[in-house]
Design a protein around this motif. Structure first.
Motif, PDB file in Angstrom:
ATOM      1  N   THR A   1      37.429  42.688  31.711  1.00  0.00           N
ATOM      2  CA  THR A   1      36.008  42.992  31.589  1.00  0.00           C
ATOM      3  C   THR A   1      35.268  41.808  30.983  1.00  0.00           C
ATOM      4  N   SER A   2      35.854  41.180  30.011  1.00  0.00           N
ATOM      5  CA  SER A   2      35.271  39.988  29.410  1.00  0.00           C
ATOM      6  C   SER A   2      36.389  39.132  28.846  1.00  0.00           C
ATOM      7  N   GLY A   3      36.066  37.889  28.565  1.00  0.00           N
ATOM      8  CA  GLY A   3      37.060  36.964  28.036  1.00  0.00           C
ATOM      9  C   GLY A   3      37.594  36.037  29.103  1.00  0.00           C
ATOM     10  N   LYS A   4      38.538  35.219  28.718  1.00  0.00           N
ATOM     11  CA  LYS A   4      39.005  34.150  29.598  1.00  0.00           C
ATOM     12  C   LYS A   4      40.505  33.945  29.440  1.00  0.00           C
ATOM     13  N   VAL A   5      41.185  33.739  30.574  1.00  0.00           N
ATOM     14  CA  VAL A   5      42.612  33.438  30.576  1.00  0.00           C
ATOM     15  C   VAL A   5      42.822  32.146  31.345  1.00  0.00           C
ATOM     16  N   THR A   6      43.575  31.228  30.784  1.00  0.00           N
ATOM     17  CA  THR A   6      43.952  29.999  31.475  1.00  0.00           C
ATOM     18  C   THR A   6      45.469  29.911  31.517  1.00  0.00           C
TER      19      THR A   6
ATOM     20  N   ARG B   1      48.343  26.558  39.777  1.00  0.00           N
ATOM     21  CA  ARG B   1      48.612  25.915  38.503  1.00  0.00           C
ATOM     22  C   ARG B   1      47.453  26.022  37.523  1.00  0.00           C
ATOM     23  N   HIS B   2      46.296  26.463  37.978  1.00  0.00           N
ATOM     24  CA  HIS B   2      45.157  26.569  37.058  1.00  0.00           C
ATOM     25  C   HIS B   2      44.392  27.849  37.380  1.00  0.00           C
ATOM     26  N   PHE B   3      44.701  28.905  36.634  1.00  0.00           N
ATOM     27  CA  PHE B   3      44.050  30.195  36.872  1.00  0.00           C
ATOM     28  C   PHE B   3      43.116  30.513  35.721  1.00  0.00           C
ATOM     29  N   LYS B   4      41.850  30.776  36.085  1.00  0.00           N
ATOM     30  CA  LYS B   4      40.901  31.241  35.083  1.00  0.00           C
ATOM     31  C   LYS B   4      40.299  32.545  35.568  1.00  0.00           C
TER      32      LYS B   4
END
Length: 429
Positions: free
Chosen positions: A99-104, A38-41
């Motif tokens: 490569t960079s950045g963030k996903v939630t 439920r919480h993917f980063k």
């Protein structure tokens, strides 16, 4: 309320010629179990080119992509070949790392990407249903509750206990979509893979996706069917060269995509487009020629003369099921008709290595004086497509045909304008 998907400054750099590393089934399952559903980063790596030679051998598939999706939104992701759509979905589906950045991601994710992902080939259809449900965090009781509905939707009852490695791509996609759509994910991610199925099943899938959206689930949908995007999606995200070019309601997003596509196509010659296709060990497109009345034509054609289409290509390996074909689409990206080079054959032929020229003719007085797109494709039946977006050739058709010239002021009544042979007789009493 926080968005169900947050993407912040997402970038992905590929080394040309390098391959993504994938673990064994056991490793993938163990990794999936240790990642909260439920919480993917996503993790951030430090892959950055430092030299000119590094830059020459790398490709930024995504560059600083940012957007949010609210719970219950149905979002279409559209763009030309190489725009970054598949890379974005693979990152959101946890198949590859950015490569960079963030996903939630705040919800269970079910994905249907290219044929071959999501199922283990040695397991049967039945076993893969339970495996996928377990990876989504569902209990056996929850999966059994949905089991009959999944099997009925996929229409593979006779092959349920057959290893999926023996399925055709169409059977595989039917089961994969049924699993993804019925196991109650909060987020459903669907790629253009639905194009593998037959027309009736595609219609069935689109209907199910509409139901999922109405139930308040979040859907990300990649498609080249602009009518489907308009119908299903409230919003469209347009990618160009790895960047977000537009983010608007579906109608405005599709309109932007269609207009920008014409600009991109017009800026690059047909020869350059073919020359820049990635190399393939099986098939190479050598050239495309359009002719009318013995003369080469480009974008401007007459509806009063046959349009001859020549596709030149080389085959490097003995191949069964190779098909060369074209789609004729209107200016709203709607398919008008499709024609394959082997329509007159019986069965599925095998092609030996060599150079080939396939020719087709669109008859005179069939096209209306409107704008079209001719899209050239090559595929191996039930296996793969060589350039998924096709080689797009805009056609501007001028009226020179045999239609009654006394009615030239009359508006065009359709996208196609065949002149049919009528007979009128005076009826007796």
């Amino acid at each position: 309320m926080k968005p169900i998907i947050e993407v912040q400054n997402l970038s992905k750099l590929y080394q040309i010629g390098a391959k993504e590393a994938y673990g064994s089934l056991r490793e993938e399952i163990m990794q999936a179990i240790t990642v909260p559903f439920r919480h993917f980063k996503s993790k951030t790596s430090n892959l950055t080119p430092n030299t000119d030679s590094d830059i020459d051998s790398t490709l930024w598939a995504l560059k600083d992509v940012s957007f949010e999706v609210q719970e219950g939104e149905v979002v279409g992701i559209i763009g030309r070949n190489g725009a970054g759509k598949s890379t974005l979905l693979k990152i959101l589906s946890r198949i590859t790392e950015p490569t960079s950045g963030k996903v939630t991601m705040r919800g269970r994710v079910a994905s249907l990407l290219e044929v071959g992902t999501g199922f283990h080939p040695e397991l049967t259809g039945r076993e893969n249903i339970f495996l996928n449900g377990a990876l989504l965090g569902m209990s056996n009781a929850e999966i059994r509750k949905k089991f009959d509905e999944i099997v009925a939707f996929a229409e593979i009852e006779k092959f349920l206990d057959t290893p999926v490695k023996r399925y055709s791509s169409g059977m595989y996609v039917r089961l994969a979509f049924a699993v993804a759509a019925h196991l109650e994910p909060e987020i459903l991610i669907i790629d253009e893979v639905l194009a593998v199925g037959d027309a009736q099943f595609q219609k069935k899938c689109l209907g199910k996706m509409g139901e999922v959206g109405k139930e308040g689930k979040t859907v990300l949908f990649v498609s080249h069917n602009m009518a489907a995007v308009r119908q299903l999606c409230s919003r469209a995200l347009v990618l160009e060269s790895g960047e977000v070019a537009a983010d608007n309601n579906s109608s405005k997003g599709v309109e932007y995509y269609l207009q920008s596509g014409n600009k991109i196509q017009n800026a690059e010659s047909l020869e350059d487009i073919i020359r820049n296709l990635p190399p393939d060990p099986v098939f190479k497109l050598e050239g495309i020629a359009l002719t009318q009345n013995g003369q080469r034509v480009e974008q401007h054609v007459e509806n009063g003369s046959p349009l001859e289409i020549e596709i030149h290509y080389s085959v490097f390996q003995k191949t069964t099921g190779l098909r060369v074909y074209f789609d004729l689409c209107d200016d709203q990206d709607i398919l008008l008709f499709r024609s394959f080079h082997d329509e007159d054959n019986e069965g599925i032929p095998t092609v030996v290595p060599g150079h080939y020229v396939s020719k087709a003719v669109i008859p005179a007085d069939m096209l209306a004086p409107v704008k079209y797109e001719l899209r050239i494709f090559a595929t191996i039946f039930n296996v793969r497509t060589f350039f998924s977006d096709g080689i797009v050739i805009p056609l501007n058709v001028e009226r020179t045909g045999k239609a009654n010239k006394a009615y030239l002021i009359e508006p065009i009544r359709g996208k196609l304008a065949p002149i049919l042979h009528w007979r009128t007789d005076k009826a007796g009493k």
